[in-house]
Every structure is written in C-alpha cells, then in structure tokens.
Design a protein around this motif. Structure first.
Motif, mmCIF file in Angstrom:
data_model
loop_
_atom_site.group_PDB
_atom_site.id
_atom_site.type_symbol
_atom_site.label_atom_id
_atom_site.label_comp_id
_atom_site.label_asym_id
_atom_site.label_seq_id
_atom_site.Cartn_x
_atom_site.Cartn_y
_atom_site.Cartn_z
ATOM 1 N N GLY A 316 17.952 -34.415 59.920
ATOM 2 C CA GLY A 316 17.890 -35.764 59.356
ATOM 3 C C GLY A 316 16.580 -36.020 58.630
ATOM 4 O O GLY A 316 16.134 -37.156 58.526
ATOM 5 N N GLU A 319 18.114 -35.859 52.718
ATOM 6 C CA GLU A 319 19.494 -36.265 52.424
ATOM 7 C C GLU A 319 19.862 -35.793 51.037
ATOM 8 O O GLU A 319 19.027 -35.796 50.140
ATOM 9 C CB GLU A 319 19.602 -37.797 52.445
ATOM 10 C CG GLU A 319 19.988 -38.352 53.788
ATOM 11 C CD GLU A 319 19.970 -39.879 53.771
ATOM 12 O OE1 GLU A 319 20.166 -40.478 52.694
ATOM 13 O OE2 GLU A 319 19.730 -40.447 54.850
ATOM 14 N N THR A 321 21.870 -36.952 47.987
ATOM 15 C CA THR A 321 22.529 -38.149 47.461
ATOM 16 C C THR A 321 22.992 -37.842 46.041
ATOM 17 O O THR A 321 22.536 -36.868 45.433
ATOM 18 C CB THR A 321 21.556 -39.358 47.426
ATOM 19 O OG1 THR A 321 20.684 -39.185 46.291
ATOM 20 C CG2 THR A 321 20.730 -39.489 48.690
ATOM 21 N N ARG A 325 17.833 -35.311 45.876
ATOM 22 C CA ARG A 325 17.408 -35.167 47.274
ATOM 23 C C ARG A 325 16.402 -36.242 47.639
ATOM 24 O O ARG A 325 15.547 -36.621 46.822
ATOM 25 C CB ARG A 325 16.747 -33.804 47.473
ATOM 26 C CG ARG A 325 17.689 -32.696 47.833
ATOM 27 C CD ARG A 325 18.812 -32.502 46.916
ATOM 28 N NE ARG A 325 19.555 -31.292 47.234
ATOM 29 C CZ ARG A 325 20.622 -30.900 46.601
ATOM 30 N NH1 ARG A 325 21.112 -31.600 45.592
ATOM 31 N NH2 ARG A 325 21.244 -29.792 46.945
ATOM 32 N N LEU A 326 16.489 -36.674 48.908
ATOM 33 C CA LEU A 326 15.663 -37.777 49.379
ATOM 34 C C LEU A 326 15.040 -37.398 50.725
ATOM 35 O O LEU A 326 15.747 -36.935 51.622
ATOM 36 C CB LEU A 326 16.611 -38.968 49.581
ATOM 37 C CG LEU A 326 16.063 -40.375 49.660
ATOM 38 C CD1 LEU A 326 15.454 -40.765 48.320
ATOM 39 C CD2 LEU A 326 17.202 -41.344 49.994
ATOM 40 N N THR A 328 13.825 -38.525 54.204
ATOM 41 C CA THR A 328 14.138 -39.700 55.022
ATOM 42 C C THR A 328 12.884 -40.176 55.769
ATOM 43 O O THR A 328 11.860 -39.488 55.784
ATOM 44 C CB THR A 328 15.203 -39.354 56.080
ATOM 45 O OG1 THR A 328 14.620 -38.358 56.936
ATOM 46 C CG2 THR A 328 16.468 -38.805 55.455
ATOM 47 N N GLU A 329 13.035 -41.310 56.426
ATOM 48 C CA GLU A 329 11.927 -41.860 57.212
ATOM 49 C C GLU A 329 11.498 -40.840 58.283
ATOM 50 O O GLU A 329 10.319 -40.619 58.511
ATOM 51 C CB GLU A 329 12.387 -43.163 57.862
ATOM 52 C CG GLU A 329 11.255 -43.936 58.482
ATOM 53 C CD GLU A 329 11.642 -45.372 58.794
ATOM 54 O OE1 GLU A 329 12.811 -45.760 58.560
ATOM 55 O OE2 GLU A 329 10.770 -46.103 59.289
ATOM 56 N N ARG A 330 12.488 -40.211 58.903
ATOM 57 C CA ARG A 330 12.177 -39.172 59.913
ATOM 58 C C ARG A 330 11.362 -38.036 59.317
ATOM 59 O O ARG A 330 10.492 -37.474 59.960
ATOM 60 C CB ARG A 330 13.464 -38.557 60.444
ATOM 61 C CG ARG A 330 14.153 -39.358 61.476
ATOM 62 C CD ARG A 330 15.380 -38.571 61.858
ATOM 63 N NE ARG A 330 16.043 -39.184 62.974
ATOM 64 C CZ ARG A 330 16.758 -38.541 63.852
ATOM 65 N NH1 ARG A 330 16.898 -37.239 63.743
ATOM 66 N NH2 ARG A 330 17.343 -39.152 64.839
ATOM 67 N N ILE A 339 6.584 -44.004 55.606
ATOM 68 C CA ILE A 339 7.432 -44.130 54.417
ATOM 69 C C ILE A 339 6.878 -45.265 53.539
ATOM 70 O O ILE A 339 6.484 -46.304 54.059
ATOM 71 C CB ILE A 339 8.916 -44.337 54.836
ATOM 72 C CG1 ILE A 339 9.844 -44.111 53.647
ATOM 73 C CG2 ILE A 339 9.149 -45.716 55.447
ATOM 74 C CD1 ILE A 339 11.265 -43.743 54.039
ATOM 75 N N ARG A 343 10.358 -47.765 49.522
ATOM 76 C CA ARG A 343 11.487 -47.063 50.145
ATOM 77 C C ARG A 343 12.017 -47.836 51.340
ATOM 78 O O ARG A 343 13.215 -47.833 51.605
ATOM 79 C CB ARG A 343 11.059 -45.659 50.561
ATOM 80 C CG ARG A 343 10.968 -44.680 49.433
ATOM 81 C CD ARG A 343 12.360 -44.266 48.986
ATOM 82 N NE ARG A 343 13.132 -43.785 50.131
ATOM 83 C CZ ARG A 343 12.993 -42.577 50.661
ATOM 84 N NH1 ARG A 343 12.166 -41.722 50.126
ATOM 85 N NH2 ARG A 343 13.712 -42.235 51.699
ATOM 86 N N GLN A 344 11.119 -48.535 52.058
ATOM 87 C CA GLN A 344 11.574 -49.315 53.214
ATOM 88 C C GLN A 344 12.564 -50.369 52.758
ATOM 89 O O GLN A 344 13.614 -50.552 53.345
ATOM 90 C CB GLN A 344 10.374 -49.980 53.900
ATOM 91 C CG GLN A 344 9.615 -49.038 54.779
ATOM 92 C CD GLN A 344 8.366 -49.669 55.345
ATOM 93 O OE1 GLN A 344 8.142 -50.863 55.215
ATOM 94 N NE2 GLN A 344 7.539 -48.847 55.939
ATOM 95 N N LEU A 347 15.886 -48.952 51.814
ATOM 96 C CA LEU A 347 16.737 -48.508 52.922
ATOM 97 C C LEU A 347 17.499 -49.647 53.573
ATOM 98 O O LEU A 347 18.475 -49.437 54.250
ATOM 99 C CB LEU A 347 15.877 -47.779 53.986
ATOM 100 C CG LEU A 347 15.283 -46.433 53.550
ATOM 101 C CD1 LEU A 347 14.314 -45.911 54.571
ATOM 102 C CD2 LEU A 347 16.383 -45.411 53.311
#
Ligand code: ADE
Length: 348
Positions: A316, A319, A321, A325-326, A328-330, A339, A343-344, A347
C-alpha cells in the motif's frame, strides 16, 4: 538528493526472480515435494488436493491448470508437486524458449501419457506457436504440414493425454482463446508473514541450522511475503551466524545481516526506497507516468512494473491510477516523510 548506488543494480538479494545456478540448486533442496508439505496458498492447495484425488480415483489425467501471480511465489514448485502427486514426469519450457511451431510440436510429440508440461511465462508465446497449443489442449492432437507448395498436406498427429500447466505474471496479456482452455485457474497471493515464518523454520530444519523464534519472525517480516526471498535471506543470515561462530541464528544476527544488505524492516531495499524517494522529490509524489519514472531512474519500464511495483503496491505504498503512479500516505510515512498538504486535500 537521491543517488543511485552502482551496487544496487548488480545484485539484489530481495529480487523475486531466481538467479544463479548455485541458488537454484539450493532452492531445489528446500522445495516441498507434496501438497501436504507445501505451506500457504491455502485455497489453491485445497482445490488442487480435490482435483488430484478425483483424477487419481477416476484414473484420468488432470485438467489443464493456469497459475498466475507475482514472481517467486512458487508456481514452478507447485508444478513439480502436481507431477509428483500424479506420479507423472514434468517437462519444463517457457514462452520465449518456444520460438517456432516445431519447437512446441517436438516437445508435445515426445510426451508420455499423463505427463505434465509446464510452460512458464506462457503470455510470451508467439501467436503462431500458441495456435498449436489450442488443438493440443483441446483435442490432444496437432496438425502438421508435410511437404511444401501445392503438394503440401496437413496430417493430424494424436498426442498422449497430458496436463498443461501454464504460469504467468501477466494474466492480462493472455489471449482469451488460450485462457479459456484451462480447466483450473489459480491466482497466487503474497504469503502471510506467519506462513513465511513457517517456511523459514522448515528450511532451517532441512539445512540443519538452528534459528531462534524471534530471529525467524524478524526474517519473515523482511522477506517481502515471498518464499524465494525468505530462503535466500536465510542463506545469507546463516553465513553471518557461521562467521560469528554462533550455533544458532539470533535476532541480532538477522538485524546485522539485513542492515549490511540494505534491506529494511519491511524488506525494501535501496532501489525500492529510491523509486519512492524519486517520485516524491522529483514528481511531488505523483501521479507520474511509468515512462517518466523509468527515465528518471534509468531502469526499464518492464522491470519497474514486474519486479518492483507488485510488492510496493501490496504494502500500500504505491498506487497505479489512470493518471500515473502515486506514492500513498503510507509510502511517505515509511520514508519518514509527511504527505504534502495539497495531497492531503486531494485524498479527502
Ligand atoms: N519453500 C519454498 N516455498 C515453500 C512453500 N510454499 N512451502 C514450503 N516450503 C517452501
């Protein structure tokens, strides 16, 4: 600034693909031989056990089987197990190795009744070769042309009943006529950490090396949920323990070995971190196209897509999309970063 170290490309201990002949030999000694010995992939195991028992009872050949999923999860191992369970011999080939129709025809005509033919990377078969498989799978026969020009004629050759096991990491590239000819389709999942831990304990026993529970757990967590990587790391860690003259692998030995190999607590190596880091530093975490990442890192798109991305996606951290490609926060958090604000809000 993220710099790509030269040694990253040379040798990658957490690569899912099988590598040297020496490792293959080592891997073979650890391979389970029966479905009972095989750890993990419970659903595949359950379904296969039923199919194998039923086919044996009816004294029939097993239906053709398609195995798909990421590299290193045991597709070849399972093909050998199926052969063993059916008391059949296993012939191995691969999509790229079968260049001409004749290559496949000669393998098919040399099979014996009940044999297993394993074709790895079956999505890479050329269409003209794939066509030969259709009648072989469906009718257990192939048509070969005798002669040339106007006097050429097709002769039908009957084949023994055999089981084709096809393996692919790219199900989406398989043509539907081929896909439809498989009676069983099984998808491999990344393994649970607990199953990887059991595999490590089993391998350690075969290798006659002692390993403490906490060490096995720690090693399992860094094995990318992939048995082949677990076994490869075990081998490296065993060297470290031997070097220290220890008669058992301790957690701190695992930590020392992983640190020296540049493998972190989740099994990411320099290159994985570089992919995420470059996407964050140069492309604001994405979305960014695969071709752009490929140019920025001087790494082939196919390698990024097939070798690096599956596990980053599994964690995770990344991603796929429609816009690219992105991270993630993780993914940001794993690199110890926050992040960015824009981006916050994206999301939410
Ligand atoms: N060694 C490699 N893969 C294995 C598996 N799935 N079960 C047991 N041992 C293994």
């Amino acid at each position: 600034m993220i710099q790509r170290e030269e040694n990253v490309k040379k040798e990658r201990v957490v690569a899912p693909a099988s590598d040297t002949a020496e490792f293959s030999q080592f891997e073979q000694t650890l391979r389970p031989k029966t479905l009972t010995e095989y750890i993990g992939q419970k659903e595949i195991k359950r379904n296969l056990t039923i199919s194998v028992q039923a086919a044996k009872k009816r004294k029939e050949t097993l239906e053709h089987i398609l195995l798909h999923g990421p590299a290193g999860l045991g597709k070849t191992t399972l093909a050998y197990i199926i052969g063993n369970e059916m008391a059949a011999s296993v012939k191995i080939s691969s999509g790229p190795a079968l260049e001409r129709q004749g290559d496949l025809a000669s393998i098919l005509t040399n099979l014996s009744e009940n044999d297993v033919l394993f074709i790895d990377e079956i999505h890479r078969l050329r269409p003209i070769v794939e066509e030969v498989l259709y009648s072989a799978m469906e009718d257990f026969a192939i048509d070969i042309m005798l002669g040339k020009g106007p006097s050429a004629r097709a002769v039908r050759l009957n084949l023994p009943r055999f089981t084709l096991i096809g393996a692919t990491t790219k199900m989406s590239l398989l043509s539907s006529p081929l896909r439809d000819r498989f009676g069983n389709v099984f998808k491999f999942q990344f393994y649970d950490i607990d199953d990887i831990r059991k595999i490590i304990l089993r391998s350690a026993k075969i290798l006659e090396c002692k390993i403490e529970d906490a060490a096995a757990q720690r090693l399992a967590e860094s094995s990318r949920q992939t048995p082949r990587i677990a076994n490869r790391l075990l081998r490296r860690v065993r060297d470290f323990a031997e070097y220290h003259g220890a008669n058992s692998i301790a957690e701190k030995t695992v930590e020392e070995a992983l640190h020296s190999l540049g493998v972190d607590s989740l099994g990411l190596d320099e290159m994985d971190r570089m992919i995420l880091g470059t996407m964050i530093e140069k492309f604001k975490g994405g979305p960014v196209g695969l071709n752009t990442i490929s140019s920025a890192l001087s790494e082939e798109e196919a390698t990024l897509e097939d070798i690096y991305e599956p596990y980053l996606i599994q964690l995770g951290f990344l991603e796929r999309t429609p816009r690219g490609r992105l991270v993630t926060e993780r993914g940001y958090h794993h690199l110890g970063m926050e992040i960015p604000r824009h981006r916050q809000t994206q999301l939410i």
